[in-house]
Design a protein around this motif. Structure first.
Motif, short mmCIF file in Angstrom:
data_model
loop_
_atom_site.label_atom_id
_atom_site.label_comp_id
_atom_site.label_asym_id
_atom_site.label_seq_id
_atom_site.Cartn_x
_atom_site.Cartn_y
_atom_site.Cartn_z
N PHE A 166 0.88 -1.37 -0.08
CA PHE A 166 -0.15 0.12 0.30
C PHE A 166 1.20 1.20 0.11
O PHE A 166 1.74 1.26 0.59
CB PHE A 166 -1.05 -0.05 0.81
CG PHE A 166 -2.00 -0.89 0.92
CD1 PHE A 166 -3.38 -0.19 0.22
CD2 PHE A 166 -1.92 -2.71 1.24
CE1 PHE A 166 -4.38 -1.53 0.79
CE2 PHE A 166 -2.71 -3.09 1.35
CZ PHE A 166 -4.33 -2.17 0.78
N ARG A 167 0.99 2.11 -1.14
CA ARG A 167 1.34 3.56 -0.94
C ARG A 167 0.11 4.81 -1.09
O ARG A 167 -1.20 4.61 -1.63
CB ARG A 167 2.07 3.74 -2.24
CG ARG A 167 3.32 2.46 -2.55
CD ARG A 167 3.62 2.47 -3.76
NE ARG A 167 4.55 1.11 -3.82
CZ ARG A 167 5.51 1.39 -5.67
NH1 ARG A 167 5.56 1.93 -6.49
NH2 ARG A 167 5.72 -0.03 -5.04
N ASP A 168 0.34 5.20 0.35
CA ASP A 168 -0.44 6.38 0.02
C ASP A 168 -1.90 5.84 0.01
O ASP A 168 -3.14 6.56 -0.41
CB ASP A 168 -0.48 7.78 -0.66
CG ASP A 168 0.72 8.05 -0.67
OD1 ASP A 168 1.36 8.37 0.83
OD2 ASP A 168 1.49 8.00 -2.31
N GLN A 169 -2.11 4.86 0.79
CA GLN A 169 -3.67 3.41 1.24
C GLN A 169 -4.59 3.21 -0.26
O GLN A 169 -5.27 3.50 -0.96
CB GLN A 169 -4.69 5.06 2.09
CG GLN A 169 -4.19 4.95 3.47
CD GLN A 169 -5.08 6.14 3.52
OE1 GLN A 169 -6.54 6.53 3.28
NE2 GLN A 169 -5.29 5.82 5.05
N ARG A 170 -3.47 3.26 -1.45
CA ARG A 170 -3.47 2.66 -2.51
C ARG A 170 -2.67 1.23 -2.69
O ARG A 170 -1.96 1.87 -2.53
CB ARG A 170 -3.15 3.58 -3.70
CG ARG A 170 -3.38 3.29 -4.98
CD ARG A 170 -3.52 4.46 -6.55
NE ARG A 170 -3.26 3.47 -7.36
CZ ARG A 170 -2.54 3.69 -8.21
NH1 ARG A 170 -0.35 3.32 -7.55
NH2 ARG A 170 -2.57 2.78 -9.33
N MET A 171 -3.89 0.21 -2.98
CA MET A 171 -2.95 -1.21 -3.33
C MET A 171 -1.76 -0.91 -4.57
O MET A 171 -2.78 -0.51 -5.82
CB MET A 171 -3.61 -2.46 -3.50
CG MET A 171 -3.08 -4.08 -3.14
SD MET A 171 -4.59 -4.70 -3.54
CE MET A 171 -4.86 -4.43 -5.26
N VAL A 172 -0.95 -1.34 -4.74
CA VAL A 172 0.16 -1.19 -5.56
C VAL A 172 0.72 -2.48 -5.81
O VAL A 172 1.12 -3.96 -4.89
CB VAL A 172 1.26 -0.73 -5.72
CG1 VAL A 172 1.84 -0.82 -6.89
CG2 VAL A 172 1.21 0.74 -5.89
N ALA B 44 -12.14 -2.32 -5.15
CA ALA B 44 -11.22 -1.72 -4.80
C ALA B 44 -10.68 -1.20 -6.56
O ALA B 44 -9.35 -0.71 -6.40
CB ALA B 44 -9.49 -2.27 -4.09
N ASP C 240 -14.22 3.11 -10.20
CA ASP C 240 -14.12 3.48 -10.52
C ASP C 240 -15.60 4.80 -9.89
O ASP C 240 -16.98 4.35 -10.53
CB ASP C 240 -13.81 4.14 -11.69
CG ASP C 240 -12.30 4.04 -12.07
OD1 ASP C 240 -11.23 3.93 -11.27
OD2 ASP C 240 -12.30 3.22 -13.00
N TYR D 23 -9.34 -7.04 -10.91
CA TYR D 23 -9.30 -7.05 -9.83
C TYR D 23 -10.55 -8.53 -9.30
O TYR D 23 -11.23 -7.93 -10.01
CB TYR D 23 -9.56 -6.15 -8.55
CG TYR D 23 -8.10 -5.06 -8.75
CD1 TYR D 23 -7.39 -5.40 -9.60
CD2 TYR D 23 -8.26 -4.25 -7.42
CE1 TYR D 23 -6.23 -4.74 -9.29
CE2 TYR D 23 -6.98 -3.67 -7.37
CZ TYR D 23 -5.63 -3.36 -7.90
OH TYR D 23 -5.47 -2.48 -8.27
N GLU E 183 -7.25 -9.71 -4.91
CA GLU E 183 -7.10 -8.46 -4.06
C GLU E 183 -7.74 -7.98 -3.23
O GLU E 183 -7.74 -6.59 -1.67
CB GLU E 183 -7.40 -7.22 -5.00
CG GLU E 183 -6.32 -7.16 -6.65
CD GLU E 183 -6.06 -8.13 -7.36
OE1 GLU E 183 -5.35 -8.74 -7.79
OE2 GLU E 183 -7.20 -9.04 -7.72
N HIS F 158 -6.45 -6.88 0.91
CA HIS F 158 -7.37 -5.76 1.67
C HIS F 158 -7.98 -5.66 2.76
O HIS F 158 -7.84 -5.30 4.23
CB HIS F 158 -8.74 -5.22 0.59
CG HIS F 158 -7.85 -4.55 -0.32
ND1 HIS F 158 -7.97 -2.69 0.12
CD2 HIS F 158 -7.81 -4.29 -1.32
CE1 HIS F 158 -7.73 -1.75 -0.88
NE2 HIS F 158 -7.65 -2.79 -1.95
#
Length: 488
Positions: free
Chosen positions: A24-30, A125, A128, A287, A291, A295
């Motif tokens: 997680f980077r800035d609450q975003r999964m990579v 996740a 959009d 996903y 994923e 989460h």
């Protein structure tokens, strides 16, 4: 980002095994790394639901390949789940034991409803735009999951049909149609029968498909792209496949060679879903369950454990006395700290949940509340929990007092007598629903017994408890570790 924020998810599915490494980077999964092995586990089940040794070996070989990715991660940052085939395999224990020794982490067998929840979490996740009503569709090797929801799932379904199981059932010899029988049409009708009474799931909702079958159909129809699947396009494709004689005759563009043997079965199920739910267009999500697992793992470690919400809901619905649940839980954990101060965190949490749910059966029956409570815990679809976790908690709830009922141990279920003793003693201490400190009590374990030392003054103040404690000593006489009570 430090490795502590990295997570690994393994999905041991009926068609393929998948590995995902993410952070997680800035609450975003990579997603950092993915791997897949097409093991077709469901192919190895015989009529008695035994897993064939050759298929098991193929699956274990895939896990050896996944293992190096896991070695640098803490075990609580890894979650490995087994789905439909491992839920149903009669001889799964031996395979699971070998698989866990390879991976170095436990494998959780999850229910179809828990599988659906994780799929929904994964698909959301990647979604959009603002929250809106969605219907998520995932066709696996042994089961198909459908979920309707907005920000959270409102309806979850798991159906016993998948691309591998339908391939075995309808296309075992590869034949799609003969002069007298159209096997593709039979498969599609069987799928539509499973979908009866579920037509409302896609009503007024955006439909999103996940995983291998949906992606394979999308690529075939859209020049290799994961674009939306349109009704008119899948109608034509289904007609084309239904008119073919043999699976080997299917020459479809952008179809992965590994997907080819189960494509017809997966298409029959997907087209049945389009027809029965009256779907005109289906978006494709990149996903799915893996994923969702990541989460879920991150939530457990950062204060968002779905299991805690599930227990809270059960307590509310079962009208559990929250104050009594707290008393028993606090005392049980105090006693466990005295007995085994190094008890792992997951075992401590299991004891807390058992204490919170130990009186759940009272909403139904006073005389049989332990048996009913255990049944509710073990047999319900509890979001976030594996079947093994439910079995362990149910064992504690069932045996919170009275004679300790023996139960067959099996792989994944090894009841912890320390937890049981501490729960039972806590229930005795607070049988009258009164706060009562246990600071002066000592609880130790020797080679062949537990030893409970209590000041005589404490016992004199609580004469009813003294009698219950001596009854408890009798109940442990038949156990591997007996209980000795010393009044000092």
């Amino acid at each position: 980002m430090p490795d502590l924020e990295r997570y690994a998810a393994l999905d041991l599915g009926s068609n393929s095994f998948h590995l995902l490494l993410a952070e997680f980077r800035d609450q975003r999964m990579v997603r950092l790394h993915t791997d897949r092995s097409m093991v077709r586990l469901a192919e190895g089940l015989d009529e008695e639901r035994n897993l064939a040794p050759a298929i098991a070996e193929r699956a274990l070989a895939a896990l050896h390949r996944f293992r190096p990715v896991l070695t640098e991660l803490p075990t609580d940052h890894i979650r490995c789940v087994g789905t439909n085939t491992l839920r149903t395999a009669a001889n799964a224990d031996g395979f699971l034991e070998s698989a866990e020794s390879i991976l170095g982490v436990p494998i959780e067998i999850i229910s179809g409803i828990e599988e659906a929840r994780l799929i929904y979490s994964g698909a959301m996740a990647a979604a959009d735009g603002p929250p809106r009503l969605r219907c998520i569709v995932d066709i696996g090797g042994g089961s198909t999951e459908l979920v309707r929801g907005r920000e959270v799932p409102h309806r979850l379904q798991s159906l016993y049909m998948g691309c591998v199981s339908f391939s075995k059932r309808f296309f075992a010899d590869g034949i799609l149609s003969t002069n007298t029988v159209n096997h593709f049409e039979r498969a599609r009708r069987a799928a539509r029968a499973e979908l009866q009474e579920l037509q409302h799931l896609a009503e007024n909702a955006e439909v999103v498909g996940c995983s291998g079958t949906v992606k394979a159909v999308a690529r075939v129809l859209n020049g290799g792209e994961l674009s939306a699947i349109k009704r008119e396009d899948i109608d034509k494709l289904a007609e084309q496949v239904a008119g073919a004689r043999h699976i080997a005759d299917l020459k479809l563009p952008d179809l992965d060679e590994e997907r080819h043997p189960v494509f017809a079965a997966g298409l029959a199920i997907l087209h049945a879903i389009f027809c029965e739910l009256d779907i005109q267009s289906m978006q494709v999500s990149p996903y799915a369950i893996r994923e969702g697992i990541v989460h879920d793992l991150a939530g457990r470690l950062h204060g968002g454990d779905r299991r805690a919400d599930t227990v809270a809901t059960l307590m509310h619905d079962g009208k559990v006395d929250a104050a009594q649940a707290r008393r028993v839980g606090d005392t049980a954990l105090d006693l466990l700290n005295k007995l085994r101060p190094d008890t792992p965190a997951d075992q401590r949490q299991r004891l807390r949940w058992a204490a919170q749910l130990h009186q759940i059966g009272l909403a139904l029956s006073h005389s049989n509340f332990r048996k009913l409570g255990a049944y509710m815990v073990e047999q319900s679809d509890l979001a976030g929990f594996s079947k093994n976790e439910q079995e362990h908690i149910a064992h504690l709830v069932r045996n919170q007092r009275g004679r300790i009922k023996p139960r067959r141990e099996h792989y994944g279920f090894r009841p912890n007598p320390d937890l049981l003793l501490c729960l039972r003693l806590a229930c005795i201490v607070h049988r009258d629903h009164t706060d009562r400190a246990v600071n002066d009590l000592e609880l130790k374990a020797r080679d062949d017994r537990y030893r409970l030392r209590i000041p005589q003054e404490w016992l004199e103040k609580n004469p009813a408890i003294e009698d219950l404690l001596y009854q408890e000593v009798d109940h442990w006489q038949s156990q591997p570790l007996m209980l000795k009570l010393d009044a000092v």
